[in-house]
Design a protein around this motif. Structure first.
Motif, PDB file in Angstrom:
ATOM      1  N   TYR A 263       0.783  -1.223   0.000  1.00 34.36           N
ATOM      2  CA  TYR A 263       0.000   0.000   0.000  1.00 34.36           C
ATOM      3  C   TYR A 263       0.821   1.282   0.000  1.00 34.36           C
ATOM      4  CZ  TYR A 263      -3.478  -3.447   1.464  1.00 34.36           C
ATOM      5  OH  TYR A 263      -4.277  -4.549   1.542  1.00 34.36           O
ATOM      6  N   TYR A 264       1.994   1.250   0.624  1.00 36.22           N
ATOM      7  CA  TYR A 264       2.787   2.479   0.725  1.00 36.22           C
ATOM      8  C   TYR A 264       3.111   3.019  -0.668  1.00 36.22           C
ATOM      9  CZ  TYR A 264       6.313   5.831   2.221  1.00 36.22           C
ATOM     10  OH  TYR A 264       7.014   6.995   2.434  1.00 36.22           O
ATOM     11  N   LYS A 265       3.557   2.153  -1.575  1.00 36.42           N
ATOM     12  CA  LYS A 265       3.902   2.585  -2.932  1.00 36.42           C
ATOM     13  C   LYS A 265       2.676   3.150  -3.649  1.00 36.42           C
ATOM     14  CE  LYS A 265       5.889   0.927  -7.300  1.00 36.42           C
ATOM     15  NZ  LYS A 265       4.727   1.181  -8.151  1.00 36.42           N
ATOM     16  N   ILE A 266       1.541   2.465  -3.502  1.00 35.08           N
ATOM     17  CA  ILE A 266       0.312   2.944  -4.144  1.00 35.08           C
ATOM     18  C   ILE A 266      -0.054   4.335  -3.632  1.00 35.08           C
ATOM     19  CG2 ILE A 266      -2.182   2.557  -4.360  1.00 35.08           C
ATOM     20  CD1 ILE A 266      -1.631  -0.436  -4.208  1.00 35.08           C
ATOM     21  N   PHE A 267      -0.001   4.500  -2.312  1.00 38.79           N
ATOM     22  CA  PHE A 267      -0.522   5.718  -1.686  1.00 38.79           C
ATOM     23  C   PHE A 267       0.428   6.908  -1.827  1.00 38.79           C
ATOM     24  CE2 PHE A 267      -2.096   8.262   1.970  1.00 38.79           C
ATOM     25  CZ  PHE A 267      -3.454   8.232   1.683  1.00 38.79           C
ATOM     26  N   TYR A 268       1.732   6.662  -1.804  1.00 40.06           N
ATOM     27  CA  TYR A 268       2.686   7.772  -1.767  1.00 40.06           C
ATOM     28  C   TYR A 268       3.562   7.918  -3.009  1.00 40.06           C
ATOM     29  CZ  TYR A 268       1.589   8.629   3.123  1.00 40.06           C
ATOM     30  OH  TYR A 268       0.938   8.949   4.293  1.00 40.06           O
ATOM     31  N   ILE A 269       3.662   6.866  -3.824  1.00 38.15           N
ATOM     32  CA  ILE A 269       4.527   6.941  -5.009  1.00 38.15           C
ATOM     33  C   ILE A 269       3.721   6.911  -6.300  1.00 38.15           C
ATOM     34  CG2 ILE A 269       6.421   5.810  -6.260  1.00 38.15           C
ATOM     35  CD1 ILE A 269       7.452   4.839  -3.538  1.00 38.15           C
TER      36      ILE A 269
END
Length: 419
Positions: A334-340
């Motif tokens: 999720y981190y990549k989806i949400f912030y990158i």
């Protein structure tokens, strides 16, 4: 601190006893292998969301194909190669990668074989020139790319004819010819326009048919937008494949995975660990049936387990606690989806609003009332999120959207507290 064996493997494809479900797909893959051996191949495409188990199923197919695992008493003996696509690969990169994998697999069977030199001589000369074509659209380069592809295909044809021919037993010291060639392509949705995957696969297939070289099977795996990737390259390339979209595991299948892990732990250590029904229910609820999530939750439970019985409290603490399964799943998915992948705060705001309803369908008007910004900016954000497959549109219902995972919604709400 005493080290303890952990039977759950969240960062690796699963192909052992913890592989659960997918019986329909397994039966079709096994039958497709049989048909390919008989010269009537059916190419297969596996699609599904991240964490759904595509790579694990692809790995299982590889072991079926090369005879390491036997299904339904039918043993196969294919030359099997696998490649994982990246968004930077060109058509030449793919051709060279497949050649290297074919050579590696042949070398495993007969390191002294002259087969590669015999079949790939001209292609090896082209490769040795170090030709690269990324981003170059000149007529000369296009011609060279076509030449590389043609040479690759004919070398592939010659290889398959050799490994399936009766003379192979003498040349390579094998008891019998191989069944054919299976090519597995993982993360095929990463194929960029320059790779032109649909055109490449269609051209390979047409040449195999014209050369009467019908013991070759392609098996692709990728996110649901793989259909669009192939269609944009060549619309009819989709007709080459039978598609299976992988759904989440059922509650019974999640239970099977967990109990298989406990059984493996017992076999390895001699210690018996049990799990109660409430804990199994919560694991299914938290994982949503996604195999990778099940593995991560199971792994986190074992990292924190003090006794020999897993109860609901153990699951809750291991999922929600500091550096627990939710954070680890979020960091991976999720981190990549949400912030990158997302470049604007507007889109993150939209996701935060949608997360209020977990993974339920949300009307545009619901989002609009809470967004309090320009309508044009909202619509642009929704369009971008749909195009990136971060949110899903409801078929037959205009203006309704949802997140793919309830755990994504939970992570959006909780991730700042976990940092």
């Amino acid at each position: 601190m005493t080290k303890k064996f952990n039977p759950f493997v969240p960062h690796s494809p699963v192909y052992n006893d913890m592989f659960a479900g997918r019986m329909t797909e397994i039966e079709h893959i096994d039958n497709a292998l049989y048909q390919a051996k008989k010269g009537n191949p059916t190419h297969i495409m596996l699609t599904g969301e991240r964490g759904i188990g595509k790579t694990s199923l692809l790995l299982l197919a590889k072991f079926f194909a090369n005879g390491e695992i036997i299904y339904d008493d039918a043993s196969h003996n294919f030359l099997t190669v696998q490649v994982t696509l990246t968004n930077k690969m060109s058509i030449v990169d793919l051709a060279v990668s497949l050649k290297k994998n074919i050579k590696r697999e042949i070398d495993k069977r007969d390191p002294d074989s002259a087969l590669i030199k015999k079949c790939w001589n001209y292609f090896l000369k082209i490769e040795a020139c170090g030709l690269a074509f990324r981003g170059d659209k000149s007529e000369e380069t296009t011609f060279q790319k076509d030449q590389v592809v043609d040479e690759f295909i004919y070398a592939l044809v010659d290889t398959v004819k050799n490994v399936t021919g009766d003379s192979l037993a003498t040349d390579m010291g094998l008891k019998s010819p191989l069944d054919g060639l299976v090519v597995l392509i993982d993360e095929a949705d990463n194929a960029n326009a320059d790779l032109d995957l649909g055109v490449f696969l269609k051209k390979v297939n047409e040449t195999l048919v014209s050369e009467r070289c019908n013991n070759v099977m392609f098996l692709l795996a990728g996110l649901p937008n793989l259909h669009e990737v192939l269609s944009k390259s060549h619309e009819s390339s989709l007709r080459l494949f039978k598609n299976y979209n992988l759904d989440p595991l059922t509650r019974a299948e999640v239970t099977q995975v967990m109990k298989s892990g406990l059984s493996e732990y017992y076999d390895e250590t001699g210690e018996k660990v049990t799990i109660d029904d409430d804990a199994l229910r919560l694991i299914y609820l938290y994982s949503e049936g996604y195999p990778h999530f099940v593995q991560q939750i199971g792994h986190s439970i074992f990292e924190n387990l003090k006794g020999n019985k897993i109860i609901e409290t153990d699951v809750r603490k291991s999922f929600l606690g500091k550096n627990g399964a939710l954070k680890l799943i979020g960091d991976r998915y999720y981190y990549k989806i949400f912030y990158i992948d997302i470049k604007t705060d507007v889109q993150r705001k939209i996701l935060s609003i949608m997360a209020e309803n977990w993974d339920e369908w949300v009307d545009r008007d619901f989002i609009k009332r809470r967004y309090k910004g320009k309508v044009a900016t909202l619509d642009s954000g929704l369009k971008s999120l749909r195009e990136k497959n971060i949110i899903l549109s409801r078929k037959g219902k205009r203006g309704q959207y949802r997140l793919q995972w309830a755990s994504f919604a939970f992570w959006i709400k909780k991730h700042k507290e976990m940092q």
